[in-house]
Design a protein around this motif. Structure first.
Motif, PDB file in Angstrom:
ATOM      1  N   MET A   1      -1.932   8.816   5.902  1.00  0.00           N
ATOM      2  CA  MET A   1      -0.487   9.010   5.923  1.00  0.00           C
ATOM      3  C   MET A   1      -0.188  10.418   5.414  1.00  0.00           C
ATOM      4  O   MET A   1      -0.677  10.836   4.369  1.00  0.00           O
ATOM      5  CB  MET A   1       0.218   7.963   5.052  1.00  0.00           C
ATOM      6  N   ASP A   2       0.647  11.157   6.143  1.00  0.00           N
ATOM      7  CA  ASP A   2       0.969  12.529   5.767  1.00  0.00           C
ATOM      8  C   ASP A   2       1.677  12.590   4.417  1.00  0.00           C
ATOM      9  O   ASP A   2       2.504  11.725   4.092  1.00  0.00           O
ATOM     10  CB  ASP A   2       1.871  13.179   6.813  1.00  0.00           C
ATOM     11  N   THR A   3       1.420  13.643   3.669  1.00  0.00           N
ATOM     12  CA  THR A   3       2.057  13.816   2.367  1.00  0.00           C
ATOM     13  C   THR A   3       3.580  13.862   2.486  1.00  0.00           C
ATOM     14  O   THR A   3       4.301  13.290   1.657  1.00  0.00           O
ATOM     15  CB  THR A   3       1.553  15.109   1.699  1.00  0.00           C
ATOM     16  N   LEU A   4       4.098  14.526   3.521  1.00  0.00           N
ATOM     17  CA  LEU A   4       5.553  14.606   3.691  1.00  0.00           C
ATOM     18  C   LEU A   4       6.175  13.227   3.869  1.00  0.00           C
ATOM     19  O   LEU A   4       7.257  12.945   3.340  1.00  0.00           O
ATOM     20  CB  LEU A   4       5.895  15.492   4.895  1.00  0.00           C
ATOM     21  N   GLN A   5       5.498  12.356   4.618  1.00  0.00           N
ATOM     22  CA  GLN A   5       6.038  11.011   4.814  1.00  0.00           C
ATOM     23  C   GLN A   5       5.975  10.201   3.517  1.00  0.00           C
ATOM     24  O   GLN A   5       6.878   9.409   3.229  1.00  0.00           O
ATOM     25  CB  GLN A   5       5.287  10.300   5.941  1.00  0.00           C
ATOM     26  N   CYS A   6       4.924  10.390   2.745  1.00  0.00           N
ATOM     27  CA  CYS A   6       4.855   9.729   1.436  1.00  0.00           C
ATOM     28  C   CYS A   6       5.998  10.200   0.543  1.00  0.00           C
ATOM     29  O   CYS A   6       6.588   9.411  -0.205  1.00  0.00           O
ATOM     30  CB  CYS A   6       3.513  10.022   0.766  1.00  0.00           C
ATOM     31  N   ALA A   7       6.326  11.489   0.618  1.00  0.00           N
ATOM     32  CA  ALA A   7       7.426  12.032  -0.182  1.00  0.00           C
ATOM     33  C   ALA A   7       8.753  11.371   0.187  1.00  0.00           C
ATOM     34  O   ALA A   7       9.573  11.057  -0.691  1.00  0.00           O
ATOM     35  CB  ALA A   7       7.509  13.542   0.018  1.00  0.00           C
ATOM     36  N   VAL A   8       8.968  11.151   1.476  1.00  0.00           N
ATOM     37  CA  VAL A   8      10.207  10.496   1.917  1.00  0.00           C
ATOM     38  C   VAL A   8      10.282   9.071   1.373  1.00  0.00           C
ATOM     39  O   VAL A   8      11.327   8.637   0.860  1.00  0.00           O
ATOM     40  CB  VAL A   8      10.295  10.500   3.455  1.00  0.00           C
ATOM     41  N   VAL A   9       9.186   8.328   1.456  1.00  0.00           N
ATOM     42  CA  VAL A   9       9.189   6.951   0.952  1.00  0.00           C
ATOM     43  C   VAL A   9       9.399   6.933  -0.563  1.00  0.00           C
ATOM     44  O   VAL A   9      10.104   6.066  -1.088  1.00  0.00           O
ATOM     45  CB  VAL A   9       7.893   6.219   1.350  1.00  0.00           C
TER      46      VAL A   9
ATOM     47  N   MET B   1      -3.200  14.360   2.123  1.00  0.00           N
ATOM     48  CA  MET B   1      -3.727  13.784   0.879  1.00  0.00           C
ATOM     49  C   MET B   1      -3.252  14.556  -0.350  1.00  0.00           C
ATOM     50  O   MET B   1      -3.974  14.723  -1.334  1.00  0.00           O
ATOM     51  CB  MET B   1      -5.249  13.697   0.927  1.00  0.00           C
ATOM     52  N   GLY B   2      -1.989  15.017  -0.298  1.00  0.00           N
ATOM     53  CA  GLY B   2      -1.397  15.683  -1.453  1.00  0.00           C
ATOM     54  C   GLY B   2      -1.084  14.699  -2.574  1.00  0.00           C
ATOM     55  O   GLY B   2      -1.281  13.489  -2.439  1.00  0.00           O
ATOM     56  N   PRO B   3      -0.594  15.174  -3.706  1.00  0.00           N
ATOM     57  CA  PRO B   3      -0.381  14.313  -4.871  1.00  0.00           C
ATOM     58  C   PRO B   3       0.609  13.177  -4.631  1.00  0.00           C
ATOM     59  O   PRO B   3       0.527  12.130  -5.292  1.00  0.00           O
ATOM     60  CB  PRO B   3       0.132  15.285  -5.944  1.00  0.00           C
ATOM     61  N   GLU B   4       1.537  13.349  -3.696  1.00  0.00           N
ATOM     62  CA  GLU B   4       2.499  12.287  -3.410  1.00  0.00           C
ATOM     63  C   GLU B   4       1.842  11.044  -2.826  1.00  0.00           C
ATOM     64  O   GLU B   4       2.381   9.938  -2.955  1.00  0.00           O
ATOM     65  CB  GLU B   4       3.574  12.804  -2.448  1.00  0.00           C
ATOM     66  N   VAL B   5       0.679  11.209  -2.192  1.00  0.00           N
ATOM     67  CA  VAL B   5      -0.022  10.054  -1.623  1.00  0.00           C
ATOM     68  C   VAL B   5      -0.453   9.107  -2.735  1.00  0.00           C
ATOM     69  O   VAL B   5      -0.156   7.900  -2.707  1.00  0.00           O
ATOM     70  CB  VAL B   5      -1.242  10.506  -0.792  1.00  0.00           C
ATOM     71  N   LYS B   6      -1.136   9.639  -3.728  1.00  0.00           N
ATOM     72  CA  LYS B   6      -1.588   8.806  -4.850  1.00  0.00           C
ATOM     73  C   LYS B   6      -0.405   8.259  -5.642  1.00  0.00           C
ATOM     74  O   LYS B   6      -0.411   7.106  -6.090  1.00  0.00           O
ATOM     75  CB  LYS B   6      -2.508   9.616  -5.762  1.00  0.00           C
ATOM     76  N   GLU B   7       0.638   9.075  -5.808  1.00  0.00           N
ATOM     77  CA  GLU B   7       1.822   8.615  -6.543  1.00  0.00           C
ATOM     78  C   GLU B   7       2.469   7.431  -5.843  1.00  0.00           C
ATOM     79  O   GLU B   7       2.826   6.424  -6.478  1.00  0.00           O
ATOM     80  CB  GLU B   7       2.824   9.763  -6.690  1.00  0.00           C
ATOM     81  N   LEU B   8       2.622   7.537  -4.530  1.00  0.00           N
ATOM     82  CA  LEU B   8       3.228   6.440  -3.783  1.00  0.00           C
ATOM     83  C   LEU B   8       2.361   5.191  -3.856  1.00  0.00           C
ATOM     84  O   LEU B   8       2.874   4.082  -4.063  1.00  0.00           O
ATOM     85  CB  LEU B   8       3.447   6.847  -2.323  1.00  0.00           C
ATOM     86  N   GLU B   9       1.063   5.346  -3.680  1.00  0.00           N
ATOM     87  CA  GLU B   9       0.179   4.175  -3.742  1.00  0.00           C
ATOM     88  C   GLU B   9       0.307   3.466  -5.087  1.00  0.00           C
ATOM     89  O   GLU B   9       0.351   2.226  -5.148  1.00  0.00           O
ATOM     90  CB  GLU B   9      -1.258   4.608  -3.470  1.00  0.00           C
ATOM     91  N   GLY B  10       0.391   4.225  -6.163  1.00  0.00           N
ATOM     92  CA  GLY B  10       0.547   3.606  -7.478  1.00  0.00           C
ATOM     93  C   GLY B  10       1.847   2.836  -7.605  1.00  0.00           C
ATOM     94  O   GLY B  10       1.877   1.716  -8.148  1.00  0.00           O
ATOM     95  N   LYS B  11       2.925   3.396  -7.092  1.00  0.00           N
ATOM     96  CA  LYS B  11       4.221   2.721  -7.196  1.00  0.00           C
ATOM     97  C   LYS B  11       4.285   1.489  -6.303  1.00  0.00           C
ATOM     98  O   LYS B  11       4.908   0.477  -6.669  1.00  0.00           O
ATOM     99  CB  LYS B  11       5.335   3.704  -6.848  1.00  0.00           C
ATOM    100  N   LEU B  12       3.647   1.538  -5.147  1.00  0.00           N
ATOM    101  CA  LEU B  12       3.640   0.374  -4.261  1.00  0.00           C
ATOM    102  C   LEU B  12       2.756  -0.740  -4.821  1.00  0.00           C
ATOM    103  O   LEU B  12       3.071  -1.923  -4.662  1.00  0.00           O
ATOM    104  CB  LEU B  12       3.178   0.785  -2.865  1.00  0.00           C
ATOM    105  N   GLN B  13       1.649  -0.369  -5.462  1.00  0.00           N
ATOM    106  CA  GLN B  13       0.822  -1.369  -6.145  1.00  0.00           C
ATOM    107  C   GLN B  13       1.647  -2.096  -7.200  1.00  0.00           C
ATOM    108  O   GLN B  13       1.630  -3.335  -7.296  1.00  0.00           O
ATOM    109  CB  GLN B  13      -0.378  -0.695  -6.826  1.00  0.00           C
ATOM    110  N   GLU B  14       2.365  -1.325  -7.990  1.00  0.00           N
ATOM    111  CA  GLU B  14       3.186  -1.909  -9.052  1.00  0.00           C
ATOM    112  C   GLU B  14       4.263  -2.812  -8.472  1.00  0.00           C
ATOM    113  O   GLU B  14       4.525  -3.906  -8.988  1.00  0.00           O
ATOM    114  CB  GLU B  14       3.819  -0.789  -9.875  1.00  0.00           C
ATOM    115  N   TYR B  15       4.865  -2.385  -7.381  1.00  0.00           N
ATOM    116  CA  TYR B  15       5.951  -3.164  -6.777  1.00  0.00           C
ATOM    117  C   TYR B  15       5.463  -4.507  -6.250  1.00  0.00           C
ATOM    118  O   TYR B  15       6.101  -5.538  -6.456  1.00  0.00           O
ATOM    119  CB  TYR B  15       6.603  -2.370  -5.652  1.00  0.00           C
ATOM    120  N   THR B  16       4.337  -4.496  -5.557  1.00  0.00           N
ATOM    121  CA  THR B  16       3.848  -5.733  -4.929  1.00  0.00           C
ATOM    122  C   THR B  16       3.028  -6.594  -5.878  1.00  0.00           C
ATOM    123  O   THR B  16       2.910  -7.807  -5.674  1.00  0.00           O
ATOM    124  CB  THR B  16       2.966  -5.408  -3.712  1.00  0.00           C
ATOM    125  N   GLY B  17       2.410  -5.971  -6.888  1.00  0.00           N
ATOM    126  CA  GLY B  17       1.489  -6.690  -7.763  1.00  0.00           C
ATOM    127  C   GLY B  17       0.062  -6.688  -7.260  1.00  0.00           C
ATOM    128  O   GLY B  17      -0.827  -7.236  -7.915  1.00  0.00           O
TER     129      GLY B  17
END
Length: 358
Positions: free
Chosen positions: A229-237, A32-48
């Motif tokens: 989801m692990d922070t490292l995997q969120c970083a890769v995505v 649950m590192g910062p990349e988790v929230k960052e990725l969720e925000g970008k995926l929300q934006e991408y899908t709508g």
């Protein structure tokens, strides 16, 4: 030749991937590192979609979605018999019953015209699969669900990046679930997945379920799972997202080229005009599949079969449908064969594949 060339993708993204991974190693917040929230925000934006909840895998995404809508033993979930086993697996794990509906023989997606006849008083949800990267007929499925007050959960494990009537897969129904398994159109370097919804209550439930049902630390308001989801995997995505629009465009171009080169030579899975496919797999339908695969193997061309046995004929799922119950799914299982596919597949490699196949 690679079936899916993840090595070429990594070479193109090496600096970005390495920098993202190093950032996680430096801050050390692996869960649950910062990349988790960052990725969720970008995926929300991408899908709508209003909400994105990252989870441990595409399977976990489906399971958490079903738990969030309150699926209980004895409930029925309508889905396709022709998909990866996880689609039915999560239903059975909750004590519910998968009710299968046959597929369209040309797209291999669930046949929406057959769904309504399968609804009973025990039906709780409809779970269409966007197979091979192409969404099913989601408007018709949503309309059926609305008439019967059911929830629609799109299993979009293979279709992140695809569109349906201009809308993004994962934001086509009440809940959308996807996978970031390495071979998916958008993949990590292990297991990972995400759930999408615009329903605030469902989003809150799914966020709690993924962390053992916690509303806050050590306060468990519902039954949950360890589904983060692990922070490292969120970083890769996150690193891969920077190239993703280009990759989607490449997939569309390569898929269309396959279709054109194979026209009148080999039958291919069809794509509907009102939607796009990201070709999670590029799949053809052949007779004497084993012999065809051997011929391609001798030419240095790898192939795969998605999927050789429909779910109702799997030993663990006996009782959910007799042989012959879903003839189009059974016929497809005998004929489908997937060819090498990916954004880095070259035109020369594609011509080599076509020459050996056709």
């Amino acid at each position: 030749m690679e079936f899916i060339d993840l090595k070429a993708q990594y070479v193109a993204l090496r600096d970005k991937v390495n920098a993202r991974i190093q950032a996680v190693l430096d801050h050390g917040q692996y869960i649950m590192g910062p990349e988790v929230k960052e990725l969720e925000g970008k995926l929300q934006e991408y899908t709508g979609a209003k909400h994105c909840i990252t989870v441990a895998s595409g399977t976990e995404a489906l399971l958490i979605a079903l738990m969030a809508i309150g699926v209980k033993p004895g409930d029925e979930i309508i889905t396709t018999p022709f998909s990866f086993i996880a689609t039915a697996e999560v239903i059975v794990l909750l004590g519910a019953k998968p009710v299968f509906v046959d597929i369209e023989p040309d797209t291999c997606n669930i046949n929406a015209a057959l769904i309504e006849a399968a609804i009973t008083p025990r039906t709780r949800a409809i779970m269409p699969v966007s197979l091979y990267g192409q969404p099913a007929d989601m408007d018709e499925i949503n309309a059926i669900a609305a008439r019967h007050e059911l929830v629609v959960i799109e299993d979009a494990a293979q279709s992140f990046g695809a569109t349906y009537k201009g809308r993004k897969s994962c934001n086509l129904s009440t809940i959308g679930c996807t996978s970031f398994f390495p071979s998916k159109p958008l993949g990590c370097y292990g297991d990972g997945g995400a759930i999408f919804t615009s329903d605030d209550e469902l989003a809150q439930a799914m966020r709690e379920i993924r962390v053992h049902g916690q509303s806050k630390r050590y306060v468990h308001t519902r039954i949950g799972v360890g589904g983060r989801m692990d922070t490292l995997q969120c970083a890769v995505v996150l690193a891969k997202l920077e190239r993703f629009e280009w990759e989607v465009a490449q997939r569309l171009e390569i898929g269309q080229r396959y279709n054109e080169l194979l026209k009148n030579k080999v039958e291919t899975v069809s794509q509907r005009a009102d939607r796009s496919s990201v070709y999670g797999q590029f799949t053809v339908l052949v007779e004497s599949r084993d012999a065809v695969q051997e011929r391609l193997k001798a030419a240095g061309i790898p192939t795969a079969v998605h999927y050789p046995v429909p779910m109702h004929l799997q030993p663990a799922y006996a009782g959910f449908g007799d042989k012959g119950a879903y003839p189009h799914a059974e016929r497809a299982a005998q004929r489908v064969m997937s060819l090498p596919m990916g954004p880095d597949l070259t035109a020369q490699e594609q011509e080599q594949i076509i020459f050996a196949l056709a």
